[in-house]
Design a protein around this motif. Structure first.
Motif, mmCIF file in Angstrom:
data_model
loop_
_atom_site.group_PDB
_atom_site.id
_atom_site.type_symbol
_atom_site.label_atom_id
_atom_site.label_comp_id
_atom_site.label_asym_id
_atom_site.label_seq_id
_atom_site.Cartn_x
_atom_site.Cartn_y
_atom_site.Cartn_z
ATOM 1 N N VAL A 249 0.796 -1.225 0.000
ATOM 2 C CA VAL A 249 0.000 0.000 0.000
ATOM 3 C C VAL A 249 0.830 1.277 0.000
ATOM 4 O O VAL A 249 0.310 2.359 -0.293
ATOM 5 C CB VAL A 249 -0.984 0.023 1.204
ATOM 6 N N VAL A 250 2.111 1.185 0.323
ATOM 7 C CA VAL A 250 3.000 2.349 0.351
ATOM 8 C C VAL A 250 4.217 2.041 -0.521
ATOM 9 O O VAL A 250 4.931 1.076 -0.239
ATOM 10 C CB VAL A 250 3.470 2.668 1.789
ATOM 11 N N PRO A 251 4.462 2.803 -1.586
ATOM 12 C CA PRO A 251 5.648 2.540 -2.417
ATOM 13 C C PRO A 251 6.924 2.561 -1.574
ATOM 14 O O PRO A 251 7.192 3.526 -0.859
ATOM 15 C CB PRO A 251 5.636 3.698 -3.426
ATOM 16 N N GLY A 252 7.679 1.476 -1.645
ATOM 17 C CA GLY A 252 8.894 1.386 -0.838
ATOM 18 C C GLY A 252 8.659 0.892 0.566
ATOM 19 O O GLY A 252 9.610 0.624 1.308
ATOM 20 N N GLY A 253 7.376 0.797 0.971
ATOM 21 C CA GLY A 253 7.061 0.271 2.285
ATOM 22 C C GLY A 253 7.322 1.213 3.433
ATOM 23 O O GLY A 253 7.236 0.827 4.604
ATOM 24 N N ALA A 254 7.648 2.467 3.129
ATOM 25 C CA ALA A 254 7.885 3.478 4.157
ATOM 26 C C ALA A 254 7.736 4.846 3.514
ATOM 27 O O ALA A 254 7.871 4.986 2.292
ATOM 28 C CB ALA A 254 9.275 3.331 4.775
ATOM 29 N N HIS A 255 7.464 5.856 4.301
ATOM 30 C CA HIS A 255 7.254 7.197 3.761
ATOM 31 C C HIS A 255 8.539 8.006 3.663
ATOM 32 O O HIS A 255 8.513 9.157 3.223
ATOM 33 C CB HIS A 255 6.203 7.934 4.598
ATOM 34 N N THR A 256 9.647 7.413 4.067
ATOM 35 C CA THR A 256 10.960 8.026 3.909
ATOM 36 C C THR A 256 11.910 6.936 3.434
ATOM 37 O O THR A 256 11.934 5.837 4.006
ATOM 38 C CB THR A 256 11.483 8.577 5.256
ATOM 39 N N TYR A 257 12.689 7.191 2.389
ATOM 40 C CA TYR A 257 13.571 6.156 1.869
ATOM 41 C C TYR A 257 14.560 5.680 2.927
ATOM 42 O O TYR A 257 14.909 4.498 2.974
ATOM 43 C CB TYR A 257 14.291 6.654 0.616
ATOM 44 N N LEU B 53 19.362 6.042 -1.793
ATOM 45 C CA LEU B 53 19.172 6.698 -3.077
ATOM 46 C C LEU B 53 20.001 5.964 -4.127
ATOM 47 O O LEU B 53 21.207 6.171 -4.243
ATOM 48 C CB LEU B 53 19.583 8.176 -3.000
ATOM 49 N N ARG B 54 19.350 5.075 -4.864
ATOM 50 C CA ARG B 54 20.018 4.308 -5.913
ATOM 51 C C ARG B 54 19.079 4.208 -7.107
ATOM 52 O O ARG B 54 17.857 4.315 -6.971
ATOM 53 C CB ARG B 54 20.416 2.924 -5.401
ATOM 54 N N ARG B 55 19.640 3.963 -8.266
ATOM 55 C CA ARG B 55 18.851 4.011 -9.494
ATOM 56 C C ARG B 55 17.866 2.848 -9.601
ATOM 57 O O ARG B 55 16.753 3.020 -10.100
ATOM 58 C CB ARG B 55 19.780 4.017 -10.715
ATOM 59 N N HIS B 56 18.251 1.654 -9.143
ATOM 60 C CA HIS B 56 17.405 0.476 -9.292
ATOM 61 C C HIS B 56 17.113 -0.150 -7.929
ATOM 62 O O HIS B 56 17.892 -0.007 -6.984
ATOM 63 C CB HIS B 56 18.071 -0.553 -10.199
ATOM 64 N N ALA B 57 15.997 -0.867 -7.847
ATOM 65 C CA ALA B 57 15.638 -1.535 -6.595
ATOM 66 C C ALA B 57 16.661 -2.601 -6.218
ATOM 67 O O ALA B 57 16.926 -2.836 -5.038
ATOM 68 C CB ALA B 57 14.248 -2.158 -6.707
ATOM 69 N N ALA B 58 17.216 -3.290 -7.221
ATOM 70 C CA ALA B 58 18.299 -4.231 -6.937
ATOM 71 C C ALA B 58 19.451 -3.465 -6.279
ATOM 72 O O ALA B 58 19.661 -2.299 -6.589
ATOM 73 C CB ALA B 58 18.767 -4.884 -8.231
ATOM 74 N N PRO B 59 20.171 -4.059 -5.333
ATOM 75 C CA PRO B 59 20.189 -5.469 -4.982
ATOM 76 C C PRO B 59 19.176 -5.894 -3.915
ATOM 77 O O PRO B 59 19.268 -7.016 -3.403
ATOM 78 C CB PRO B 59 21.609 -5.646 -4.443
ATOM 79 N N VAL C 198 22.366 -4.573 3.123
ATOM 80 C CA VAL C 198 21.652 -3.311 2.930
ATOM 81 C C VAL C 198 22.185 -2.641 1.671
ATOM 82 O O VAL C 198 23.233 -3.013 1.144
ATOM 83 C CB VAL C 198 21.798 -2.381 4.140
ATOM 84 N N ALA C 199 21.445 -1.644 1.181
ATOM 85 C CA ALA C 199 21.841 -0.940 -0.041
ATOM 86 C C ALA C 199 21.628 0.551 0.152
ATOM 87 O O ALA C 199 20.830 0.967 0.999
ATOM 88 C CB ALA C 199 21.016 -1.448 -1.230
ATOM 89 N N PRO C 200 22.329 1.395 -0.597
ATOM 90 C CA PRO C 200 22.134 2.842 -0.461
ATOM 91 C C PRO C 200 20.666 3.225 -0.663
ATOM 92 O O PRO C 200 19.992 2.677 -1.549
ATOM 93 C CB PRO C 200 23.018 3.419 -1.569
ATOM 94 N N ARG D 297 15.720 -5.720 -4.513
ATOM 95 C CA ARG D 297 14.401 -5.741 -5.135
ATOM 96 C C ARG D 297 13.544 -6.792 -4.460
ATOM 97 O O ARG D 297 14.000 -7.890 -4.137
ATOM 98 C CB ARG D 297 14.505 -6.069 -6.632
ATOM 99 N N LEU D 298 12.264 -6.449 -4.254
ATOM 100 C CA LEU D 298 11.330 -7.376 -3.638
ATOM 101 C C LEU D 298 10.610 -8.200 -4.694
ATOM 102 O O LEU D 298 10.487 -7.787 -5.856
ATOM 103 C CB LEU D 298 10.296 -6.620 -2.809
ATOM 104 N N ALA D 299 10.088 -9.327 -4.263
ATOM 105 C CA ALA D 299 9.226 -10.108 -5.148
ATOM 106 C C ALA D 299 7.962 -9.319 -5.452
ATOM 107 O O ALA D 299 7.614 -8.355 -4.755
ATOM 108 C CB ALA D 299 8.878 -11.440 -4.479
ATOM 109 N N ASP D 300 7.266 -9.717 -6.497
ATOM 110 C CA ASP D 300 6.044 -9.021 -6.888
ATOM 111 C C ASP D 300 4.949 -9.218 -5.833
ATOM 112 O O ASP D 300 5.160 -9.888 -4.820
ATOM 113 C CB ASP D 300 5.577 -9.484 -8.264
ATOM 114 N N ARG D 301 3.763 -8.692 -6.127
ATOM 115 C CA ARG D 301 2.692 -8.592 -5.130
ATOM 116 C C ARG D 301 2.397 -9.901 -4.433
ATOM 117 O O ARG D 301 2.546 -10.990 -4.971
ATOM 118 C CB ARG D 301 1.407 -8.094 -5.811
#
Length: 443
Positions: A17-25, A428-434, A424-426, A436-440
């Motif tokens: 329900v929230v992109p990224g799962g949080a309201h702050t990256y 602010l990064r261009r792609h969700a990887a490394p 963990v990953a930075p 990335r979560l599985a789909d819905r």
């Protein structure tokens, strides 16, 4: 092993329900070991509890926005009194005048202030005002981590999808030559920087040199006091270092976690957003919730706490003890070149390096994992005035046990077999990887 099952369940639902799962990256689950991102339910002082019933000593303190501790009594009481009489009105309240007066008494060289809600509100308003004053578009930005979510800054980061190329030029902290080159090459509206960071103090003459270069080139000087304000001093870093900007931007700890930011500056510039000018008016800041009573009451209670006690002194004392203790542990274990606490005592970070001495996300994640298992939550060691001697003792014990595992990983040359899940990953990064979560979810 701690149980994170309820936290993991809620976090999975948050991602639905929230992109990224949080309201702050920076609060995202990708900033924590996999399966160990606590979902919190309450806090008191420097302690927090998650929905699985786990208790932690917390560091980071609301992304540096809490200096007096969670649930600090005088702030809670002041907010309760204020909101009982209403929160938002169609006209200014007397509280707005009182809060503005309190602020301007703290901040040297500021003649006027306007309140908002987010730090980005203030920094972008400063850029807009500087562009109107100078008739120029380009902004000179220091090579520091973060200034705004708006296009003029985010367009310079890896997460710049959908953003037009910004009119921004960079320069290096403590390098007057790089700033002079930028100002010579471009007609710059303003120079934006933090006067200091956790790791870097201004070199002698640097801030004075920045001020002189801005004056010589007709650019406004903008200090970002989001982190330094109420951590370096109640009057910010400009009170510590003695250099006056044209505009300054505030937020985070000024209301002990309540949402409040501010743009402050010289009257000749700030009035361009008011009614006492014959020039074309600047749409400076106009927010529905900027003057709501809860945050302004919280701010006034914070000012009173800084006037009547010494929160910065307490943070620095606890921070020195924590840094010295962790660094002594690392030295005793022979890993001082790999694990180290650095920074201003009120704004500490820890560095994690692999066997070759290279900064390492896997080794950072291992350290975070072991601290979480031992009741310490934090991506840094940024503390508050509420951290007690017992909190520091708890943290040092946890760090010792975590450091023993860290040394084992250094000796083995790898975190394999010790780290559960991906690093963990930075934020602010261009792609969700490394990470990335599985789909819905399919249930």
């Amino acid at each position: 092993m701690r149980d994170f099952s309820r936290s993991n369940e809620i976090q999975a639902r948050l991602h639905e329900v929230v992109p990224g799962g949080a309201h702050t990256y920076a609060r995202g689950s990708d900033q924590y070991p996999e399966g160990m991102a606590p979902v919190l339910v309450r806090g008191s002082g420097a302690r927090v509890w998650d929905c699985d019933g786990n208790e932690y000593v917390e560091y980071g303190m609301g992304l540096r926005s809490v200096t007096l501790g969670h649930g600090y009594g005088p702030v809670v009481e002041a907010v309760g009194r204020a909101i009982a009489d209403g929160v938002s009105f169609s006209r200014p309240t007397e509280l707005e005048l009182l809060a503005a007066q309190d602020f301007l008494e703290l901040v040297p060289g500021a003649d006027m202030v306007k309140f908002a809600k987010n730090g980005s509100d203030a920094t972008t308003a400063a850029v807009r005002l500087a562009r109107a004053v100078t008739g120029r578009e380009t902004v000179a930005v220091c090579d520091q981590p973060f200034f705004s979510v708006d296009d003029w800054f985010i367009g310079t980061t890896a997460m710049n999808a959908g953003i037009p190329a910004p009119a921004t030029v960079g320069f290096r902290f403590n390098d007057l030559v790089s700033l002079a080159d930028a100002l010579d090459a471009h007609p710059v509206a303003c120079v934006v920087l933090e006067q200091a960071t956790a790791l870097h103090e201004p070199a002698p003459g640097f801030l004075e040199g920045v001020r002189a270069l801005c004056d010589r080139h007709g650019a406004l000087l903008v200090f970002d006091e989001m982190i330094t304000g109420f951590r370096w001093s109640a009057g910010g870093a400009q009170r510590v270092y003695g250099v006056r900007p044209d505009l300054s931007c505030w937020g985070k700890a000024m209301a002990n976690g309540f949402p409040l930011s501010a743009l402050a500056g010289k009257r000749e510039y700030m009035e361009l957003g008011g009614l006492r000018t014959d020039a074309a008016r600047v749409f400076l800041l106009s927010t529905t919730h900027g003057p709501e009573t809860a945050s302004l009451a919280a701010f006034r209670a914070v000012v009173a706490a800084y006037r009547d006690s010494d929160p910065v002194g307490r943070m620095e004392s606890s921070g020195r003890r924590l840094a010295e203790g962790v660094n002594a542990i690392a030295a005793d274990l022979g890993i001082a070149d790999h694990l180290r606490v650095l920074g201003r005592p009120s704004c500490l970070i820890f560095t994690t390096r692999d066997p070759d001495g290279v900064p390492s996300q896997p080794y950072r994640t291992l350290f975070l994992q072991e601290l979480l298992e031992r009741g310490v939550l934090g991506q840094s060691f940024v503390l508050s005035a509420a951290h007690t001697a017992a909190d520091i003792d708890h943290t040092l014990r946890a760090c010792h046990e975590a450091a023993v595992l860290y040394r084992k990983a250094i000796e083995h040359g790898s975190v394999e077999g010790l780290l559960n899940g991906r690093p963990v990953a930075p934020a602010l990064r261009r792609h969700a990887a490394p990470r990335r979560l599985a789909d819905r979810l399919t249930d």
